[in-house]
Design a protein around this motif. Structure first.
Motif: not given
Lengths: 198, 427
Positions: B170-174, B177-180, B237-240
């Motif tokens: 639900k959140k990552w596709p928004k 950087d999604y897909g990159k 690390f810059k976590p998402d």
């Protein structure tokens, strides 16, 4: 001889029935006439005082096993329960939380001892509990951090303050979130209770 | 003759008064070992009083097929030796089942309750308590079965996998950087805490499955109020998304420090760190216009959140604890109800089968349940002789616009049936 025995048995049955009828309530409890009993915190006592101390698991004890141990603080709360009803009322149990300095909850006490309060009389019930410096420390560290920070206290400062001040009656002890469960002939009345013993 | 003279009247008395005491004897004892004093008393208190309220409700609903339950509970202050003592006392009092509490008491007592065949229904949702028969772990180690340990909830590992899946769905596709690139996960928890560390292997395994990069774990004490050094370590690390395995206070401190130091990661939290107090303690980090996204595992709904049976929870809380306003109650109360409702059903089934004993409650009660519905937003319950994972997934919620809202119910079994059946059980 047999007749005598039969007679005696019948008499004893009769006596039992009479005795049972003696405790029959004169007025039947109903939702309309069930008045709330009056609860008062009569006294707060430290039944045994062992001072303030704590030693960690690295300290070797003279006897027994090493561990994180702190001074116990037993507490007794004596409540007066006045029953204004014309029938006996059962105190089925009570539960309350004890707080020091008004906002630090140290223990929630549950007493499930049943106690009858006769019609129109006042009874006294005692609830006992015990906390230790160790349990208080863990509670403060995991849950009380922000409140301590707001007061500028370390957990140790708070614990020493309580373990020396509470037995001296120089600090207020608050009883709150109280719930006293009363029953009368199937009717249930739960009363909240809150007070500060100064 | 003298003996007869005395014996007959005595027998008459015994007969007369014995009948009345027999009427009183139709009660069943259930024990409770709770923490209302110790390190987990902030949540333990709400759970303990919620449990007592649930048993009041159960008795009002007829108890166990007409037999009332006498629920006897004690505070053990989160001290293991005290839990052992209280267990012995409750056993001596003749209880048929025990409502337990944390990981410490549950694990310490596990060999004993299994030897004694005493159903022990606790609030420790550790995955390794879900395997009733002896098993061999991934590391080749042998583990004893925990056939008499139970809980209504999804286990911690299921919670962790569900939270990560919900975020990924639900959140990552928004995310820009999604897909990159791959999403990045980091874990924040107290390393030596059995509760906090229990699902770490599972969430890392799940991260690998979903294609995450996993950063360095951060050791955050359950007592922490300042986590800036850990957050600064994570900034490299810059976590998402950050998984929190701790309890509410230290989770709130970590989220606050992320917000203060500008680390704009999302957060996913295990159930004991995710309650009504979290947004209060996290302050602006969860309530400001630029608040961080905080999701969590909610194996049961929050106190008062609409669902079937919740009206009973709220009604009995109000009735039996009128001195505690609803605004101070937590989701720990519905959690207690979840375990109580499960025990109730198991005992009713065992009683109907004429075997209201520890083994009867387990074999003719719990282990006969198939998708048994308890409401309160919990997953339907299934226990089998070889699998005590009560549910197959977990509801994940987020805090948004001042309230908790559903994100997704993740059903792990439906999505990954092979792994659920053979790979993920017990860790």
């Amino acid at each position: 001889m047999k007749k005598k025995l039969v007679l005696m048995t019948v008499l004893l049955f009769g006596l039992g029935v009479v005795l049972t009828s003696c405790v029959t309530i004169p007025v039947k409890p109903s939702a309309a006439n069930f008045k709330a009993p009056v609860i008062t915190l009569e006294s707060f006592e430290i039944p045994q005082y062992d001072g303030y101390w704590y030693y960690g698991s690295k300290t070797k004890p003279t006897k027994g096993k090493a561990g994180n141990h702190g001074a116990p603080l037993p507490m007794n709360f004596v409540f007066s329960i006045e029953n204004p009803n014309p029938y006996p009322v059962l105190l089925e149990g009570m539960k309350f939380t004890v707080a020091f300095d008004k906002e630090f909850d140290l223990v929630t006490v549950s007493n499930q001892d049943a106690s009858w309060i006769p019609a129109g009389k006042t009874n006294q019930v005692r609830a006992s509990t015990l906390i230790t410096v160790r349990s208080g420390l863990l509670s403060l560290l995991v849950t009380g951090g922000y409140k301590l920070k707001a007061r500028g206290w370390s957990p140790w400062k708070a614990l020493e303050r309580w373990w020396t001040g509470v037995p001296d009656y120089t600090l207020p002890v608050t009883v709150h979130e109280g719930a006293f469960v009363f029953k009368a002939d199937g009717l249930v009345k739960v009363l909240p209770f809150e007070t500060t013993f100064k | 003759m003298n003996v007869k003279k005395i014996l007959i009247p005595v027998l008459a008395f015994v007969f007369l008064f014995g009948l009345s005491s027999m009427a009183l004897a139709k009660t069943i004892k259930v024990g409770g070992i709770m923490d209302t004093t110790g390190a987990t008393s902030d949540v333990g208190k709400d759970y303990a009083i919620g449990m007592a309220e649930a048993f009041h409700y159960i008795n009002d609903m007829g108890g166990i097929n007409g037999k009332k339950i006498k629920y006897i509970w004690f505070d053990y202050g989160y001290r293991i030796p005290e839990a052992l003592t209280k267990y012995k006392l409750l056993k001596r009092m003749g209880v048929l089942a025990i409502m337990g509490w944390g990981t410490g008491d549950t694990e310490a007592l596990s060999p004993t309750v299994n030897k004694d065949k005493m159903p022990y229904v606790s609030a420790s949702y550790s995955a390794h308590l879900t395997r009733p028969v002896d098993w061999v772990g991934r590391d080749g180690k042998k583990h004893g079965g925990t056939g008499y340990n139970l809980f209504f909830s999804s286990d911690y590992s299921t919670n962790a996998r569900s939270c990560l899946t919900a975020w990924f769905d639900k959140k990552w596709p928004k995310h820009p950087d999604y897909g990159k690139r791959k999403p990045r996960l980091a874990c924040s928890y107290m390393f030596p805490s059995p509760y906090a560390s229990a699902p770490i292997a599972a969430i890392k395994d799940h991260a690998k499955l979903l294609g995450f990069d996993v950063g360095p774990d951060q050791d955050v004490s359950l007592f922490a109020l300042d986590t800036k050094s850990q957050i600064m370590a994570l900034q490299k690390f810059k976590p998402d998304v950050i998984w929190h395995g701790n309890t509410t206070m230290s989770v709130s401190a970590t989220i606050r420090d992320c917000y203060a130091l500008g680390l704009r990661a999302d957060h996913i939290v295990n159930n004991w760190g995710y309650d009504e107090n979290l947004p209060r303690l996290a302050g602006a980090a969860m309530n400001a216009a630029d608040a961080l996204l905080v999701m969590g595992a909610t194996p049961i709904k929050f106190f008062g959140q609409p669902s079937d049976n919740m009206d009973n929870v709220v009604e009995y809380a109000k009735k039996y604890n009128p001195g505690i306003p609803a605004s101070k109650r937590l989701n720990r109360t519905p959690q207690a109800w979840g375990d109580a409702l499960a025990v109730w059903e198991a005992m009713k089934r065992a009683d109907k089968a004429g075997d209201l004993t520890g083994p009867g409650i387990m074999k003719k009660g719990f282990e006969t349940m198939r998708n048994f519905h308890i409401g309160l937003g919990a997953g339907d319950l299934t226990y089998t002789p070889t699998d005590h994972r009560a549910t197959t997934g977990c509801l994940v919620q987020e805090y948004k616009n001042g309230k908790f809202q559903e994100v997704e119910f993740v059903d792990l079994k439906a999505r990954w049936p092979k792994q659920w059946a053979s790979e993920w059980h017990g860790w």
